[in-house]
Design an enzyme around this catalytic site. Sequence first.
Site, PDB file in Angstrom:
ATOM      1  N   ARG A  76       0.723  -1.301   0.061  1.00  0.00           N
ATOM      2  CA  ARG A  76      -0.064  -0.062   0.067  1.00  0.00           C
ATOM      3  C   ARG A  76       0.938   1.297   0.061  1.00  0.00           C
ATOM      4  O   ARG A  76       1.662   1.513   1.206  1.00  0.00           O
ATOM      5  CB  ARG A  76      -1.091  -0.114   1.338  1.00  0.00           C
ATOM      6  CG  ARG A  76      -1.935   1.137   1.279  1.00  0.00           C
ATOM      7  CD  ARG A  76      -3.027   1.002   2.346  1.00  0.00           C
ATOM      8  NE  ARG A  76      -3.685   2.017   2.360  1.00  0.00           N
ATOM      9  CZ  ARG A  76      -3.453   3.341   2.621  1.00  0.00           C
ATOM     10  NH1 ARG A  76      -2.323   3.815   3.142  1.00  0.00           N
ATOM     11  NH2 ARG A  76      -4.190   4.282   2.396  1.00  0.00           N
ATOM     12  N   SER A  97     -12.498  -3.057   1.562  1.00  0.00           N
ATOM     13  CA  SER A  97     -12.603  -2.270   2.904  1.00  0.00           C
ATOM     14  C   SER A  97     -14.163  -2.109   3.398  1.00  0.00           C
ATOM     15  O   SER A  97     -14.915  -1.709   2.503  1.00  0.00           O
ATOM     16  CB  SER A  97     -11.748  -1.005   2.959  1.00  0.00           C
ATOM     17  OG  SER A  97     -10.546  -1.101   2.738  1.00  0.00           O
ATOM     18  N   LYS A 147      -3.428   5.628   8.188  1.00  0.00           N
ATOM     19  CA  LYS A 147      -4.444   5.983   7.001  1.00  0.00           C
ATOM     20  C   LYS A 147      -5.068   7.123   7.149  1.00  0.00           C
ATOM     21  O   LYS A 147      -6.161   7.048   7.999  1.00  0.00           O
ATOM     22  CB  LYS A 147      -5.011   4.784   6.766  1.00  0.00           C
ATOM     23  CG  LYS A 147      -6.066   4.509   5.362  1.00  0.00           C
ATOM     24  CD  LYS A 147      -6.456   3.068   4.867  1.00  0.00           C
ATOM     25  CE  LYS A 147      -7.272   3.043   3.767  1.00  0.00           C
ATOM     26  NZ  LYS A 147      -8.429   3.966   3.729  1.00  0.00           N
TER      27      LYS A 147
END
Lengths: 213, 213
Positions: B42, B111, B139
């Site tokens: 990510r 998600s 995040k």
Amino acid sequence: MKKKFDLSLYLVLDANLCMTPDGMVETTRKAIDGGCTIVQLRAPEWKKKKVLEAARKLKALLEPEGIPLIINDHIDVALLSKADGLHVGQDDISPTDARALLGNKAVIGLSIGSGEEMREADPEADYFGIGPVYATQTKKDAGAAVGIEGLKELCAMTEKPCVAIGGINRSNAFKCVEAGADGVAVVSAICGADDPEAAAAAILQEADLAKRS
Amino acid sequence: MKKKFDLSLYLVLDANLCMTPDGMVETTRKAIDGGCTIVQLRAPEWKKKKVLEAARKLKALLEPEGIPLIINDHIDVALLSKADGLHVGQDDISPTDARALLGNKAVIGLSIGSGEEMREADPEADYFGIGPVYATQTKKDAGAAVGIEGLKELCAMTEKPCVAIGGINRSNAFKCVEAGADGVAVVSAICGADDPEAAAAAILQEADLAKRS
């Protein structure tokens, strides 16, 4: 066979100036009426769902007009929207890697900002976006301006079509094409114009005048 | 046949904590030694060339170990690196669109942060990342924390495997699995640890203890 493309007036849609996918469609509709010949969707600020929505709407608008849609950076969006091609920068996925996913029909463009980048340009690129010719506010990670002299030198280094980009508007489009570019890529001078159709038509006229001169 | 995957200890590599592709490889090597079972790349902050470099290096490391590599967001990078799957958020390309490009073998994660998102979850998702369970710094666009009660409710709504994510470390991994998650996704508690191997092993032990209890 690769899709034919005409770089004369290359509209680069800016996410911030157009604000929404529908805003991009609206600007593009007007720019087409003004004579724009190819369109790029560039929205690094947007999440992919929004970029894909814009790409699909733009493709539906452009396909009947025979005007190619080029996607900046995102090969996945290009594939899903059935766009005609991809534009990448020096720090993006290479034209060779992109070609492996997009196939031979895709039009692939590469940003070039120096003689070294031109000499080492990936052979899978179909055209070059040369610039920034002038300093620009719309692309924050753009390199130093190459100027008209730099544009002339870079265009002379390749047989492939070149489009000038960076700070281009009605007042300098003539000089860019005179310097050897096959066309001009325009962002804010169309996306930020009160009348995008008139702006596009005026810039195209300058480019055409330079081609005939 | 779809690749088998085990969500027990899901390492999510963070671009800022790992800093470089080689930093990601180094952290992953240690986390594997500590028992991590699946790895996600990510790096929304990185340009695609760097993300693809990291993906290819990670795939070379993980393939011989039989550990799946999942790419966050970028289907093009997943295709070019021959990764095993993709993880998307609510604002990314949908699992159904992703499946069209990645095929049936790909593991696709989605998600989920609310009951509404779970009820409307795209049927092409193979697993759900549920959270954030706790507030997290890694995040920035994550929604409000769902807490252990929220995690329990969301896991109970689906037959598909679920991994808990968001602020998870050695001290709370047991509670997450006890609440119904099949495993825990960990970012800073491994990527930011002085000893990623020991950190991974300790978190995996908590998850395993909860499964047996």
